[in-house]
Design a protein around this motif. Structure first.
Motif, short mmCIF file in Angstrom:
data_model
loop_
_atom_site.label_atom_id
_atom_site.label_comp_id
_atom_site.label_asym_id
_atom_site.label_seq_id
_atom_site.Cartn_x
_atom_site.Cartn_y
_atom_site.Cartn_z
N SER A 162 0.82 -1.21 0.00
CA SER A 162 0.00 0.00 0.00
C SER A 162 0.85 1.26 0.00
CB SER A 162 -0.92 -0.01 1.22
OG SER A 162 -0.15 -0.21 2.39
N GLU A 163 2.13 1.11 0.31
CA GLU A 163 2.98 2.30 0.41
C GLU A 163 3.92 2.45 -0.79
OE1 GLU A 163 4.89 1.72 4.13
OE2 GLU A 163 3.02 1.88 5.26
N THR A 164 3.64 1.70 -1.86
CA THR A 164 4.54 1.81 -3.02
C THR A 164 3.71 1.97 -4.29
OG1 THR A 164 6.41 0.81 -4.14
CG2 THR A 164 4.70 -0.68 -3.38
N SER A 165 4.40 2.06 -5.43
CA SER A 165 3.71 2.22 -6.71
C SER A 165 4.43 1.38 -7.75
CB SER A 165 3.74 3.69 -7.12
OG SER A 165 5.06 4.03 -7.46
N PRO A 166 3.76 1.07 -8.86
CA PRO A 166 4.41 0.27 -9.91
C PRO A 166 5.71 0.92 -10.38
CG PRO A 166 2.07 0.49 -10.37
CD PRO A 166 2.35 1.36 -9.18
N GLN A 167 5.72 2.24 -10.51
CA GLN A 167 6.93 2.92 -10.99
C GLN A 167 8.09 2.69 -10.04
OE1 GLN A 167 3.89 4.23 -11.36
NE2 GLN A 167 3.90 4.26 -13.60
#
Lengths: 322, 511
Positions: B227-232
């Motif tokens: 929940s604290e990250t992103s695909p990029q």
């Protein structure tokens, strides 16, 4: 053609089918586990020699049988070592075993007995004698059924009955036991067996050793029951015919019995050119008849008898990969 | 009080010869969570899991299961410790029934019947509990891959696994099947099972996992809450630099029809009708993407076009009919017509793995006069040519004398691409261009395909990766059961609609 002639032909069908059947079931165990075994021939030959030699020396056919199984197991062990432990080429190992057996048996027989590469004639208890089943004599006079029981069913050596018992036994082991399930699995997909936590190596060795025992009985039968001595190359291609029967039977035990009986029948037929003459009314060259089982072998191996799918992992050494 | 992690690895290292597959890896997986492990091919994910499942022995490091230090020398020990594994390539006996596969290795006694009876009862209970419905008497080779995967999960659960490792589980599934799988995993998680999901698909990580660990070149580079990250961010962690996830391309400048396929039918040697009455065309300067779950006739379509499978129907290239059955239905005749082919399975059809790169670059084009000197091959010229191509396509290392098998998947693909694209074909057939290829190389390969399109070439792209199809194609055709279900423009459709079509449902045309 009368009943007794038919019975005689069928009786020798059973006798000649027995070594094929034993070798065929031997191959079945090995190949179902994924180890192709072209060395059935060599194992039979080695077993034939050692069983005859030991039976002659000890005077006991049963001791000879044990020695035959020992000889065959030894070669099985070599095949297992080459193809399972060292992951070698199974065909080459099998061919090597055939050459080894063909040469060694004659050389050892010559130095042991000095009779030109054969063993002395076996007599008495050094040879498996026909067994007369209960009531065979009493029922002999009953029309039709009596002669069938007396001629065809009774009057074979113990090894014939053992071979026949191995058919349902093989079926039961293969399809009704844990060992059989694992054995069939390891010939299809050893990785599945490995990831299930079972030893592929142990299973394959077991299969190869069972193959050795059965080939040993087959070889002993040749020299101490069917014939009464070992002679050079006495297995006469039966190991290869058994392989053809195995393909014909699509690696299934009951079909193996039928296939071997068919081959046995052709061999029995070849012994009786006179029967052909009375039935068909013309004379057939005896050599031509001798060739029949081999022609059938070629036809089967060329794939004319339907598609036979061998065990999928057959012939491939198992290498663990992720 | 804190609960002990379901699995804790401390300082795991493993080398294969000079290759350091795992370097001092430590990871904690908490019970009742779905923990993703993401990384490029060759990052060491599979090696790490193989160590956990007892397939390999670590050179150094310790494994703790529920706080207990546990030695896992073989798969048997892993199973006893409650670990189950679903491999990328299923470990099923294909001609056994589902029941026999489940029981194999977990029999109760020497006789089969009681074991099979108990397994039948348990499978029913498991099916009800987790939506894992499979016919126990079906033979494995007769059921679809989605079902086969359920059998693998059932095998693990039947062995009382509390920790389930899935290695690239969605590679062979339709989007609907993948959704079903993730529902099953949610159910398992609710029952307190711990799940480790290995994948290279960022979207799955974002959708399904609670925590994610990123691996790069044998090292664990990060463990973060999903929940604290992103695909990029994840892509950057995987590759070690910024990555373009989107393909940048200008609108297509479409020209005349290059490839025209009419009423194409293909029946394979087993008599199975693989391609059924297929019609489509590809024009100059456009990419036609063929989407579909593998095994729905796309492979056979490529094989016919490439000249190594026979078919019936009419195919024209540049207005000329090509031979589908006779003497001219071979790869060389196709190449002479300006067709280049990057096959789906590069290791079996695109390269000879044991041969050198320069030999592989000459294959198919070995009769090129440039490669000849009298009646001999001019090996020096081939090597020089290969070196040039390798440099232009950024093949690493650029050494024509290395065997094809010693390159990574991405570099192998670049060798094949270099060979085919550099021939300046009118039509490029390309199957699964980025299967087993690292993210960095994917970017490069996609750019090459788009560049070729912009030169006015026709491109037929077959891929099972829907994202790839959507990103590259100018038009999309969906294949199901040998038929083309319909064509869509990428801007007018979405993954849901294409997924339905890939499963044989066609909303637009059914009405």
């Amino acid at each position: 053609m009368d009943l007794s002639t038919i019975l005689q032909v069928l009786d020798s069908t059973v006798r000649l089918a027995t070594p094929l059947l034993l070798a065929c079931l031997a191959g079945l165990f090995s190949e179902r586990a994924g180890i192709f075994d072209i060395g059935l021939e060599g194992k039979m030959l080695a077993a034939a020699f050692l069983s005859a030699a030991v039976a002659y020396t000890s005077g006991s056919a049963w001791v000879g049988l044990g020695a035959g199984i020992f000889a065959s197991l030894l070669l099985s062990g070599i095949h297992g070592l080459a193809s399972i432990t060292f992951r070698g080429n199974q065909l080459i190992s099998g061919v090597a075993i055939n050459f080894l057996a063909a040469g060694l048996t004659v050389v050892v027989a010559q130095s042991w007995f000095g009779q030109g590469g054969r063993t002395p004639q076996l007599a008495g208890s050094a040879r498996f004698e026909p067994i007369t089943l209960p009531f065979a004599d009493a029922l002999r006079e009953v029309p039709v059924l009596g002669p069938i029981y007396y001629e065809l069913i009774s009057g074979h050596t113990a090894l014939v009955y053992i071979a026949l018992l191995f058919v349902p036994l093989t079926w039961w082991v293969l399809y009704r036991t844990r060992f059989g399930l694992r054995l069939r699995a390891v010939g299809e997909n050893p990785a599945a067996v490995d990831t299930a936590g079972i030893s592929v190596v142990w299973l394959r060795y077991m299969a190869v050793l069972i193959c050795g025992v059965l080939c040993g009985i087959a070889g002993a039968y040749l020299a101490t029951a069917l014939q009464a001595s070992f002679v050079k190359d006495m297995s006469a291609g039966r190991g290869y015919i058994a392989l053809a029967a195995l393909i014909f039977a699509k690696w299934r035990p009951w079909y193996a019995l039928y296939a071997c009986l068919l081959f046995g029948f052709l061999q029995a037929f070849a012994l009786r050119p006179d029967v052909i003459q009375t039935v068909f009314g013309f004379k057939v060259n005896a050599q031509l008849l001798d060739v029949l089982p081999y022609i059938l072998t070629v036809i089967i191996l060329a794939g004319f008898v339907g598609k036979a799918v061998p065990p999928r992992a057959g012939g491939q050494p198992y290498v663990k990969e992720r | 009080m804190t609960t002990a992690p379901a699995i804790e690895l401390k300082g795991i290292s493993k080398s294969f010869g000079p290759v350091h597959a795992n370097k001092d890896i430590s990871i904690r997986v908490m019970p009742g969570t779905i923990h993703g492990i993401i990384g490029e091919n060759g990052a060491g994910k599979s090696t790490l899991m193989s160590i956990l499942y007892g397939f390999y022995k670590a050179d150094a490091g310790e494994i703790f299961i529920s706080g207990q230090k546990t030695a896992i020398p073989d798969s048997q020990a892993a199973i006893a410790a409650g670990i189950g594994m679903v491999f990328q390539h299923f470990k099923l006996v294909e001609n056994f029934t589902v029941l026999e596969n489940v029981v194999l290795g977990a029999e109760d006694s020497g006789l089969l019947r009681p074991s099979l009876a108990r397994a039948r009862r348990e499978l029913k209970a498991l099916a009800d509990e987790y939506e894992l419905n499979v016919d126990p008497d079906a033979v494995v080779e007769d059921i679809g891959v989605g079902m086969q995967q359920r059998v693998e999960i059932l095998k693990a659960l039947y062995r009382r696994a509390d920790i389930l490792i899935l290695d690239e589980p969605t590679g062979v599934l339709t989007p609907a099947e993948a959704d079903h799988l993730f529902r099953i995993l949610e159910n398992l998680k609710r029952e307190g099972k711990t799940i480790i999901l290995i994948t290279h698909k960022l979207r799955e990580i974002m959708d399904a996992t609670d925590t994610v660990s990123v691996m790069r070149r044998g090292e664990m580079t990060a463990t973060v809450k999903t929940s604290e990250t992103s695909p990029q961010k994840l892509a950057e962690l995987m590759v070690g630099r910024k990555v373009l996830l989107q393909v940048e391309k200008a609108p297509a400048q479409v020209g005349k029809v290059i490839l025209d396929v009419k009423n194409l039918n293909v029946t394979d040697e087993k008599g199975v009708h693989r391609v059924k009455e297929v019609n489509f065309n590809v024009r100059a300067g456009e990419i036609l993407g063929i989407a579909g779950v593998s095994g729905n006739g796309q492979s056979e379509l490529l094989e016919v076009l490439g000249g190594y499978e026979k078919g019936t129907g009419t195919i024209t290239v540049n207005g000329q009919t090509i031979d589908l059955t006779g003497a001219k239905s071979d790869g060389r005749s196709r190449r002479e017509r300006g067709i280049a082919h990057v096959p789906e399975d590069r290791q079996r059809e695109g390269l000879i793995m044991d041969y050198h790169a320069w030999e592989n670059v000459a294959f198919g084009y070995h009769h090129d006069p440039k490669y000849q000197r009298g009646m001999f091959m001019d090996n020096a010229a081939i090597k020089a040519d290969t070196l040039e191509k390798m440099e232009r396509f950024d093949v690493r290392p650029p050494d024509p004398r290395l065997a094809a098998k010693s390159f990574s998947g991405g570099n192998q693909q670049k060798i094949v691409l270099a060979r085919e694209i550099e021939r300046n074909p009118d039509l490029l057939l390309i199957g699964q261009p980025t299967r087993g290829v690292d993210i960095g190389a994917i970017e490069f390969i996609h750019q090459q395909i788009v560049a070729l399109r912009d030169q006015g070439k026709a491109i037929l792209l077959v891929s099972v990766e829907l994202e790839e199809i959507l990103a590259l194609s100018d038009r999309i055709a969906v294949m199901f059961d040998g038929r083309i279900m319909g064509e869509r423009l990428p801007q007018d459709t979405n993954e849901q609609e294409l997924g339905m079509m890939m499963a044989g449902m066609n909303k637009g045309e059914a009405a």
